[in-house]
Design an enzyme around this catalytic site. Structure first.
Site, PDB file in Angstrom:
ATOM      1  N   LYS A  99       0.862  -1.187   0.000  1.00  0.00           N
ATOM      2  CA  LYS A  99       0.000   0.000   0.000  1.00  0.00           C
ATOM      3  C   LYS A  99       0.895   1.233   0.000  1.00  0.00           C
ATOM      4  CE  LYS A  99      -3.965   2.028   2.487  1.00  0.00           C
ATOM      5  NZ  LYS A  99      -4.889   1.915   3.638  1.00  0.00           N
ATOM      6  N   SER A 152      -9.821   2.168   2.578  1.00  0.00           N
ATOM      7  CA  SER A 152      -8.935   2.892   1.696  1.00  0.00           C
ATOM      8  C   SER A 152      -7.915   2.018   0.958  1.00  0.00           C
ATOM      9  CB  SER A 152      -8.181   3.954   2.502  1.00  0.00           C
ATOM     10  OG  SER A 152      -7.350   3.340   3.465  1.00  0.00           O
ATOM     11  N   SER A 185     -10.210  -0.098   6.765  1.00  0.00           N
ATOM     12  CA  SER A 185      -9.582  -0.031   5.436  1.00  0.00           C
ATOM     13  C   SER A 185      -8.927  -1.303   4.928  1.00  0.00           C
ATOM     14  CB  SER A 185      -8.540   1.087   5.406  1.00  0.00           C
ATOM     15  OG  SER A 185      -9.192   2.296   5.215  1.00  0.00           O
TER      16      SER A 185
HETATM   17  N1  GLN Z   1     -13.292   4.364   5.922  1.00  0.00           N
HETATM   18  C1  GLN Z   1     -12.713   4.827   7.143  1.00  0.00           C
HETATM   19  C2  GLN Z   1     -12.383   6.289   7.040  1.00  0.00           C
HETATM   20  O1  GLN Z   1     -12.572   6.832   5.994  1.00  0.00           O
HETATM   21  C3  GLN Z   1     -11.517   4.014   7.492  1.00  0.00           C
HETATM   22  C4  GLN Z   1     -10.273   4.442   6.849  1.00  0.00           C
HETATM   23  C5  GLN Z   1      -9.084   3.608   7.240  1.00  0.00           C
HETATM   24  O2  GLN Z   1      -9.228   2.572   7.901  1.00  0.00           O
HETATM   25  N2  GLN Z   1      -7.923   4.081   6.856  1.00  0.00           N
HETATM   26  O3  GLN Z   1     -11.947   6.896   7.985  1.00  0.00           O
END
Ligand code: GLN
Length: 489
Positions: free
Chosen positions: A66, A141, A165
């Site tokens: 990532k 994400s 994410s």
């Molecule tokens: N979807 C969540 C957010 O937008 C989680 C993001 C993440 O885990 N990096 O904060």
């Protein structure tokens, strides 16, 4: 994941992975392909094997990273314009551990900029497409990493999970995704989002691969003072749990429906029966009917294997989403304050003085969602609103921690959906941040409590979209959690 049997060379594996990555270019999976670096490493490993030298447990295994993990291979951009051009002088501890075992990074994967999002649509490089339907989001994400594994480009990929994410994109693409117990894997060298909930995790196609990666990546790191002593590779400490957070278990099994097991599942005998909780409050019309059905199917499967199902009421979880979207912006606005156009990556050149340099760089370099969260974070921390928002959310978090402690005094694991819907259409929620945030309603409370969660594949919708569920375990139960997930196959 071994190649040391010499049937296939590391170079062949890496070439294949790179070719596949190029074949799927239109999915926007990668922000960088590590062609030269990966091939060079592969040849070195092949030479070592030819010389009969010992190689690591991941020798020659191609993986995707990532793009918020720092390493000198390729720019680390976190899919944000403001980090473009940033060549990291350091290597994340997790990356160093994987590479020490011979894993080969073939590319950096796309994400919502700075990991803010649930669809990978907030990326400066454009959205990653879902592995099963190109009209739909990959989830986020860590969308690029999930799709890289789901499309079989690589054996595994890294992710970060601050509020879902890893688990949500895993479930949108039909693979395994682990958010370990907070503090299990060092976060050193990973672009910080919200430091009290950030976790490093993995995407794999099997629980066995997840176990192998966890045994390699777990452990204390002097460079990340939030890391726990390595419990993953030492069974005994998994039993004792975290004395601050895990309640002691009652000592006898038996009488009431809610009495606790004498020994937690998997610690005494791998074949023992588990008590698995299902959360009543999550079984309602706001959850997609096919997800509810997938959960019921898995519950039946568990019952047929002799496991006990316990219905749980966890009312405090309803505060999770609101608390998360206060506490996380508060932390991330502080973490993002370092991006000033002086130290890293992109700098707006049209500025006349230093203040204008900061302002223009941040204005041009951050995505709209990043800016929204920076504003929310500063607002909830501001002196007039701190008590009403930040402090209240911090208290709600404590209630959630206690809610999980209570639940895990009754059950070994909890089985829930990862998110209320399967992968949604591209563009469907981009203009409605609240609708996007609502996708996280079932994933964020795990991060607030620091407990472990493993997304597992759970079939497909009639249209062929993957469905996922998450198996939740108490802090430090990660190994048992992965082991138990095999019961759900
Ligand atoms: N979807 C969540 C957010 O937008 C989680 C993001 C993440 O885990 N990096 O904060």
């Amino acid at each position: 994941m071994k190649i040391a049997n010499k049937k296939v060379t590391a170079e062949r594996l890496v070439r294949d992975a790179l070719e596949k990555a190029k074949h799927f270019e239109d999915y926007h999976i990668f922000t960088f392909l590590n062609e030269e670096g990966a091939l060079k490493k592969a040849r070195e490993i092949d030479k070592r094997i030819a010389r009969g030298e010992k190689v690591g447990r991941l020798a020659g295994v191609p993986y995707a990273l990532k793009d918020n993990f720092l390493s000198p291979e390729g720019e680390t951009t976190a899919s944000a314009h403001i980090l473009q051009g940033f060549n990291s002088p350091v290597t994340a501890t997790s990356v160093a551990k994987l590479e020490a075992e011979g894993a080969i990074m073939i590319g950096r994967t796309n994400l919502d900029a700075f990991a803010h999002g649930s669809s990978t649509e907030n990326s400066y490089f454009g959205p990653t497409l879902n592995s099963h339907d190109k009209q739909r989001v990959a989830g986020g994400s860590s969308g690029g990493s999930a799709v890289a594994v789901a499309l079989d480009i690589v054996e595994f990929a890294t992710g970060t999970d601050t509020g879902g994410s890893v688990r949500q994109p895993a479930s949108f693409n039909g693979i395994y995704g682990l958010k370990p117990t907070y503090g299990t894997i060092s976060r050193y060298g990973v672009v910080a989002m919200a430091s009290s909930t950030d976790c490093i995790g993995f995407f794999t196609k099997t629980p066995e691969d997840m176990d192998l990666l966890m045994s390699i990546a777990s452990g204390q790191d002097p460079k990340d003072m939030t890391t726990l002593p390595d419990y993953y590779n030492t069974e005994a400490s998994a039993e004792s749990g975290d004395s601050r957070l895990a309640p002691s278990r009652p000592s006898s099994r038996g009488s009431g429906a809610h009495s606790a097991p004498v020994v937690a599942y998997g610690l005494e005998s791998p074949n023992s029966c588990a008590r698995v909780g299902i959360i009543k409050d999550f079984d309602n019309d706001s959850v997609h009917p096919e997800i509810r059905k997938a959960l019921k199917n898995k519950v039946e499967l568990l019952k047929s294997k002799g496991h006990e199902i316990v219905e749980l009421e966890m009312p405090a979880l309803k505060y999770g989403l609101a608390a998360y979207y206060i506490l996380v912006p508060a932390e991330l606005c502080s973490n993002l304050s370092r991006h000033d156009g002086v130290r890293y990556g992109f700098r707006s050149e049209k500025s006349k003085d230093l203040d204008a340099l900061y302002e223009n760089t941040r204005n041009e370099g951050f995505m709209p969602e990043n800016k929204r969260r920076i504003m929310i974070g500063n607002f909830v921390l501001s002196s007039g609103f701190y008590d009403a928002y930040f402090l209240k959310a911090a208290k709600a978090r404590t209630l959630i921690v206690k809610e999980y402690e209570k639940a895990f005094s009754k059950v070994d694991f909890i089985l829930t959906p990862v998110s209320p819907n399967p992968a949604f259409k591209l563009g469907e929620k981009v203009d409605d941040p609240v609708a996007m945030y609502l996708e996280d309603v079932m994933s964020v409370s795990l991060n607030l409590a620091g407990v472990a969660g493993l997304a597992i594949p759970a079939g497909e919708t009639k249209e062929g979209l993957p469905l996922g569920l998450q198996l939740v375990g108490p802090r430090r139960s990660d190994k048992r959690l992965i082991e138990f997930s095999k019961e759900l196959i």
